[in-house]
Design an enzyme around this catalytic site. Structure first.
Site, PDB file in Angstrom:
ATOM      1  N   ASP A  43      13.298  33.706 -42.946  1.00 16.43           N
ATOM      2  CA  ASP A  43      13.846  34.943 -43.487  1.00 16.43           C
ATOM      3  C   ASP A  43      14.722  34.576 -44.850  1.00 16.43           C
ATOM      4  O   ASP A  43      15.046  33.313 -45.075  1.00 16.43           O
ATOM      5  CB  ASP A  43      14.894  35.358 -42.655  1.00 16.43           C
ATOM      6  CG  ASP A  43      15.095  36.979 -42.507  1.00 16.43           C
ATOM      7  OD1 ASP A  43      14.681  37.623 -43.655  1.00 16.43           O
ATOM      8  OD2 ASP A  43      15.534  37.499 -41.463  1.00 16.43           O
ATOM      9  N   ASP A  53      12.289  46.093 -42.192  1.00 13.13           N
ATOM     10  CA  ASP A  53      13.062  46.210 -40.793  1.00 13.13           C
ATOM     11  C   ASP A  53      12.919  47.835 -40.331  1.00 13.13           C
ATOM     12  O   ASP A  53      13.247  47.957 -39.224  1.00 13.13           O
ATOM     13  CB  ASP A  53      14.607  45.919 -41.252  1.00 13.13           C
ATOM     14  CG  ASP A  53      14.733  44.582 -41.196  1.00 13.13           C
ATOM     15  OD1 ASP A  53      14.098  43.843 -40.977  1.00 13.13           O
ATOM     16  OD2 ASP A  53      16.059  44.290 -41.747  1.00 13.13           O
TER      17      ASP A  53
END
Ligand code: GLA
Length: 749
Positions: free
Chosen positions: A491, A561
């Site tokens: 990430d 997301d």
């Protein structure tokens, strides 16, 4: 469909004469140079033409009478025996647009009256800022490549342009290596990978923009005079614009018309500029973002640009997407040319957020295994003092409160459940509240004496620093060596600010834009080499780091997301214009969705996610027995057709863009033995039926058997018919209501 014989790369010489080769000395050995003393007559005597053919495309360029390298053709493949005349510079336009600026140069130096976007702009040590690049020589490393050397007309700065065409798709890879052989340093202020031109005409530019939870929005607009810039100034590739474009000519559409496309392989600040020039040609220049750029080169040093890929399709935007996807699968991804279909994953993030524990993860793993999941991934929260996003980043030891016996019991359990194990990391970041930051506050990007802005209470470690690079590689290597981990979700949750590199002298600090990304790539490459079984996902709060640069080292990406299925349909439509379905991870999460509060059925959510590389990200602790049986059935069905979905040719039968109430997507296996299609209605109005779906890309003469994965067709639909029937007569689906979906496969008999 057209087929072409093997790739052909030809160096056609207008004349056999090669009068003025001079050895270049120190760095370039065999290279030759043109000199200022060459007469126009000598130059005119040697004007090579270079031609590259691959797929449906021909690309040609040559040396003009002044010695500049000039594009001659970029478009549909032309006849093998067609003669391409040597380059001739464009005329001056009245007294304000010089011939130098009007000539569509392959790689124009800023100098000599250039008003277009330069490919290269430098300042010499004595203040001279004029750079005029002329052809020197060329070499042919292999059948599909050519390297062309240019040099400034009087100073020892050379640029080698690298060209490689893919015989199958015609995708052309271009990049440049800039070398300084001047006794004193030069400062590179702007460096593109390549410049391209399109002939006079009317064009539409398509590009993708976004923001957190709103990635992959397709924009379409005419190319008009003036500059249109797509870019990132954030040190990362970014959500706001993606380094990809597709340009259509005249009325090009989804499956017809001429289209040119491009994608830049760079995970740092980048820019692609589109400019309709005085003579109505379109110039496309892409590479490092010149904003805040400054890369000094001492004598003998070099700068390599990223690769700028481009291609051409005469089958519209759909054709362009298919070519680029095919190329990415075969030539870019770490497992190219034959990437394995992605394991179906379970990820615990939405179920637990950072509240992870051995018992909690094991409970989820048991439920995930019962669904037929291949890989169990534990997300954020397992390390340091990571209770919230305010602390812990940088401290990559297992939190003993959450995992008193380390990760081994969980990993062993996951393996016993016949899944492999993946783990979340965010290696380039640090929270101020961490042991690492307390020990090494100097490791972050910063300008001394200035504030250090935090985003998500975190700062960016300066990966350009050798000590930071060593730390990041070291902890990842240790983690992978000590634990049986098959997958990292890597990430990257903030953009840069205050991008100082105070370890370096002031005039070298801006090198951080290049060196950071190079170290990122080298860490990824070294990890993959040392741990060949480990696969990696590129995530950046969703789709903030997706481009062909990071995709050389990562197997899949997290597109957003935002997992709301209706939003995902549009996002997936945008995403797959530029990238293959294979790398598009798509989780099924809970309903109502946390972002939109939209309630949808599990079947609808499953079908939307099955259009990508499928994952489950829901809280399985709240699922009913019926949910488990629905998901299990659809995961099994997905496994049966996954390769066609994720690696086949994609056809956007009905795009959800422009507020369409319907969506339909079809994927066809390369050998046409199987097709899978998905159809969705967002909300039926006035009882309107679903448009009859005429499939594409099948073998018209073959017989295909239709099988429902989910959903019904009209009662008189045959189960067996020819490809021609399915493509022309089409399929009448029984699909009505709100958020309804269907999926079918067609197998060749
Ligand atoms: C980012 C990712 C999410 C999740 C969180 C964890 O937002 O996009 O999927 O991993 O970080 O903090």
């Amino acid at each position: 469909m057209k087929t072409f014989p093997l790739l052909k790369l030809a160096l056609l010489s207008a004349s056999a004469g090669l009068a003025f080769a001079v050895a270049l000395g120190s760095t370039s050995g065999a290279l030759a140079q043109t000199t200022a003393e060459q007469t126009a007559a000598q130059r005119a005597a040697y004007q090579p033409v270079f031609r590259l053919d691959g797929g449906d495309m021909t690309y040609a360029f040559g040396v003009n009478e002044r010695g500049e390298l000039q594009q001659l053709y970029w478009g549909e493949r032309i006849g093998a025996n067609d003669k391409i005349a040597p380059a001739k510079s464009a005329p001056e336009w009245a007294s304000h647009d010089s011939s130098y600026t009007n000539t569509p140069q392959e790689y124009a130096g800023w100098g000599a009256g250039l008003y277009q976007e330069p490919a290269l702009k430098v300042t010499f040590a004595d203040g001279v800022r004029d750079l005029v690049l002329h052809y020197v020589t060329s070499t042919k490393p292999d059948e599909s490549s050519v390297d062309v050397v240019l040099k400034d007309i009087s100073r020892a700065v050379t640029v080698t342009l690298h060209y490689t065409i893919d015989p199958g798709t015609g995708v052309l890879a271009r990049s440049a290596t800039i070398v300084n052989n001047e006794p004193k340093p030069i400062l590179i202020e702007q460096a593109a990978a390549a410049g391209y031109s399109l002939p006079r005409g009317e064009y539409t530019l398509n590009y993708l923009t976004g923001r957190w939870a709103g990635e992959w929005t397709l924009n379409s607009e005419p190319i008009r005079p003036g500059m249109k810039v797509l870019e990132s100034r954030r040190g990362m590739s970014g959500f706001q614009s993606n380094p990809w474009f597709a340009i259509g000519k005249d009325d090009a559409g989804e499956e017809h018309g001429e289209t040119w496309f491009g994608a830049l392989a760079w995970s740092g600040s980048w820019r692609i500029a589109f400019d309709k020039d005085t003579l109505d040609k379109v110039r496309i220049t892409g590479g490092f973002n010149p904003f805040d750029f400054g890369y000094p080169l001492k004598r003998g040093e070099q700068l390599e640009t990223p690769i700028f890929y481009t291609g051409y399709s005469h089958q519209g935007y759909g054709g362009a997407s298919r070519l680029l996807a095919k190329f990415t699968l075969a030539h870019v991804l770490p497992q190219a040319p034959n990437p394995k279909p992605r394991p179906v994953i379970y990820n615990s993030w939405e179920a637990t957020e950072m509240n992870v524990s051995e018992a909690g993860q094991i409970a989820l793993a048991e439920k995930a295994a019962s669904l037929g999941i291949d890989r169990f991934v534990m997300d954020d929260g397992w390390f340091g003092k990571r209770k919230t996003d305010h602390a812990g980043l940088g401290d990559w030891y297992v939190d003993p409160d959450k995992f008193p016996h380390g990760l081994k019991p969980l990993i062993d359990k996951v393996h016993a459940l016949k899944m492999d194990f993946g783990l979340w990391v965010e290696p380039e970041m640090v929270n101020p509240d961490s042991d690492l930051y307390r020990k090494h506050p100097e490791w972050v990007l910063n300008f001394p004496g200035r504030p250090r802005n935090e985003q998500r209470t975190q700062m960016v470690l300066n990966l350009a620093r050798p000590d930071v690079r060593a730390y990041v590689f070291g902890f990842l290597d240790k983690l992978l060596s000590e634990n049986d981990i098959s997958f990292l979700k890597w990430d990257y949750n903030r953009s840069w600010s205050e991008p100082g590199w105070d370890q370096m002298p002031p005039d070298e600090q801006k090198k951080v834009y290049v060196e950071f990304i190079r170290n990122l790539y080298s860490i990824l490459a070294e990890l993959r080499q040392k741990h060949p079984g480990v696969e990696i996902e590129s995530c950046s709060s969703g789709g903030g780091r997706v481009e062909l640069g990071i995709l050389r080292y990562t197997d899949e990406v997290w597109p957003s997301d935002n997992t709301d299925p209706l939003d995902r349909l549009t996002q997936q439509d945008g995403f797959t214009r530029a990238y293959p379905v294979q790398i598009m991870l798509s989780w099924v999460t809970d309903s109502p969705h946390w972002l939109n509060n939209r309630a949808t059925s599990l079947t609808y959510r499953m079908l939307v996610s099955m259009e990508g590389s499928l994952g489950i990200g829901a809280n399985l602790n709240n699922w009913t027995a019926e949910d488990f049986s629905t998901a299990k059935r659809l995961i099994a069905a997905y496994h049966g057709v996954q390769k066609t979905i994720t690696q086949g040719d994609l056809y956007r039968l009905i795009s959800p863009t422009n507020g369409s109430e319907f969506t339909a997507t079809e994927m066809v296996a390369a050998d046409k033995s199987q097709a899978v299609f998905f159809a969705y209605v967002h909300s039926t109005n006035e009882g309107r039926g679903f448009p009859v779906l005429q499939l594409k890309g099948l073998d018209p003469a073959a017989t295909y058997t239709l099988k429902s994965i989910e959903g019904k067709t009209a009662p008189d639909t045959p189960t067996e018919a020819s490809g021609a029937w399915w493509m022309n007569h089409g399929i009448d689906l029984m699909l009505r209501g709100d958020f309804q979906g269907a999926a079918f496969s067609l197998d060749k008999k």
